[in-house]
Design an enzyme around this catalytic site. Structure first.
Site, PDB file in Angstrom:
ATOM      1  N   GLY A  13      31.596  42.525  34.835  1.00 16.35           N
ATOM      2  CA  GLY A  13      31.679  40.596  34.974  1.00 16.35           C
ATOM      3  C   GLY A  13      32.707  40.531  36.303  1.00 16.35           C
ATOM      4  O   GLY A  13      32.479  41.113  37.013  1.00 16.35           O
ATOM      5  N   CYS A  14      32.579  39.079  35.819  1.00 18.69           N
ATOM      6  CA  CYS A  14      33.782  39.222  37.390  1.00 18.69           C
ATOM      7  C   CYS A  14      34.301  40.153  38.135  1.00 18.69           C
ATOM      8  O   CYS A  14      35.541  40.297  36.842  1.00 18.69           O
ATOM      9  CB  CYS A  14      33.756  37.361  37.939  1.00 18.69           C
ATOM     10  SG  CYS A  14      35.430  37.263  39.269  1.00 18.69           S
ATOM     11  N   PHE A  15      34.510  40.338  39.031  1.00 21.14           N
ATOM     12  CA  PHE A  15      35.979  41.410  39.072  1.00 21.14           C
ATOM     13  C   PHE A  15      37.027  40.461  39.040  1.00 21.14           C
ATOM     14  O   PHE A  15      38.353  41.547  39.518  1.00 21.14           O
ATOM     15  CB  PHE A  15      35.696  42.063  40.510  1.00 21.14           C
ATOM     16  CG  PHE A  15      34.722  41.230  42.681  1.00 21.14           C
ATOM     17  CD1 PHE A  15      35.819  40.108  41.809  1.00 21.14           C
ATOM     18  CD2 PHE A  15      34.332  42.290  42.989  1.00 21.14           C
ATOM     19  CE1 PHE A  15      34.847  39.429  43.222  1.00 21.14           C
ATOM     20  CE2 PHE A  15      33.954  40.870  44.189  1.00 21.14           C
ATOM     21  CZ  PHE A  15      34.237  40.151  45.020  1.00 21.14           C
ATOM     22  N   CYS A  17      38.062  39.188  37.353  1.00 20.09           N
ATOM     23  CA  CYS A  17      39.158  39.132  35.554  1.00 20.09           C
ATOM     24  C   CYS A  17      39.233  41.134  35.439  1.00 20.09           C
ATOM     25  O   CYS A  17      40.177  40.666  35.139  1.00 20.09           O
ATOM     26  CB  CYS A  17      38.049  39.320  34.376  1.00 20.09           C
ATOM     27  SG  CYS A  17      37.061  37.410  34.881  1.00 20.09           S
TER      28      CYS A  17
END
Length: 182
Positions: A13-15, A17
């Site tokens: 997902g979003c880096f 995170c």
């Protein structure tokens, strides 16, 4: 005695995170958000965000396997994102948010395959969709993405999405966390 250093590259997902999660772990020397899996040289965030570049948002983790094992990193990786969700994590949708492991050694590939096989057995019927692919090239994300949570922890996205992941990490994996500095 020379310290052995390895590199792991995960997309979950979003880096922002994954960077925030992995920089909390003992044995992790550095964490860098970036892009992997596409073909064009030097992709930009805008190109990756379009979903058309073939790249995934990833985090490159440089670690000391004498202090934390690759299997421990895999355990944290799979516990802090949804590996059964194809091309999405929460409200982040597109191939750039896919669940992927870019291995850097044949041993990492083997460990990841065994790990996923065991997860598939325990997943209650939902197949694991995490790709396992060799790392060809890693590109660092633009500077404003680096240490994003550390620099923007009061932002709504960080509070709503990242902070709960860090709380889960602290609760479930406290034995893997860096010791607080005295």
């Amino acid at each position: 005695m020379e310290q052995k250093i390895e590199t792991a590259v995960f997309g979950g997902g979003c880096f922002w995170c994954t960077e925030a999660v992995f920089e909390q772990l003992r044995g992790v020397i550095s964490v860098m958000p970036g892009y992997a899996g596409g073909e064009m040289p030097n992709p930009t965030y805008e190109q990756v965000s379009s979903g058309m570049s073939g790249y995934a948002e990833v985090t490159q983790i440089v670690f000391d396997p004498g202090k934390i094992s690759y299997d421990d990193l895999l355990t944290v990786f799979f516990a802090t994102h949804d590996p059964t969700s194809l091309n999405r994590q929460g409200s982040d949708v597109g191939t750039q948010y896919r669940s992927v492991i870019f291995y850097t050694t044949p041993e990492q590939k083997q460990h990841a395959e065994i790990f996923i096989k065991n997860l598939d057995t325990d997943s209650g019927g939902k197949p694991i969709v995490t790709d396992i692919t060799p790392l060809v090239k890693f590109y660092e994300a633009e500077e404003y993405h680096q240490k994003y949570y550390q620099n923007n922890s009061s932002q709504p996205y960080c509070q709503i999405v990242i902070s709960p992941k860090l709380a889960k990490l602290q609760e479930k994996f406290y034995q893997l966390l860096k010791k607080p500095k005295s």
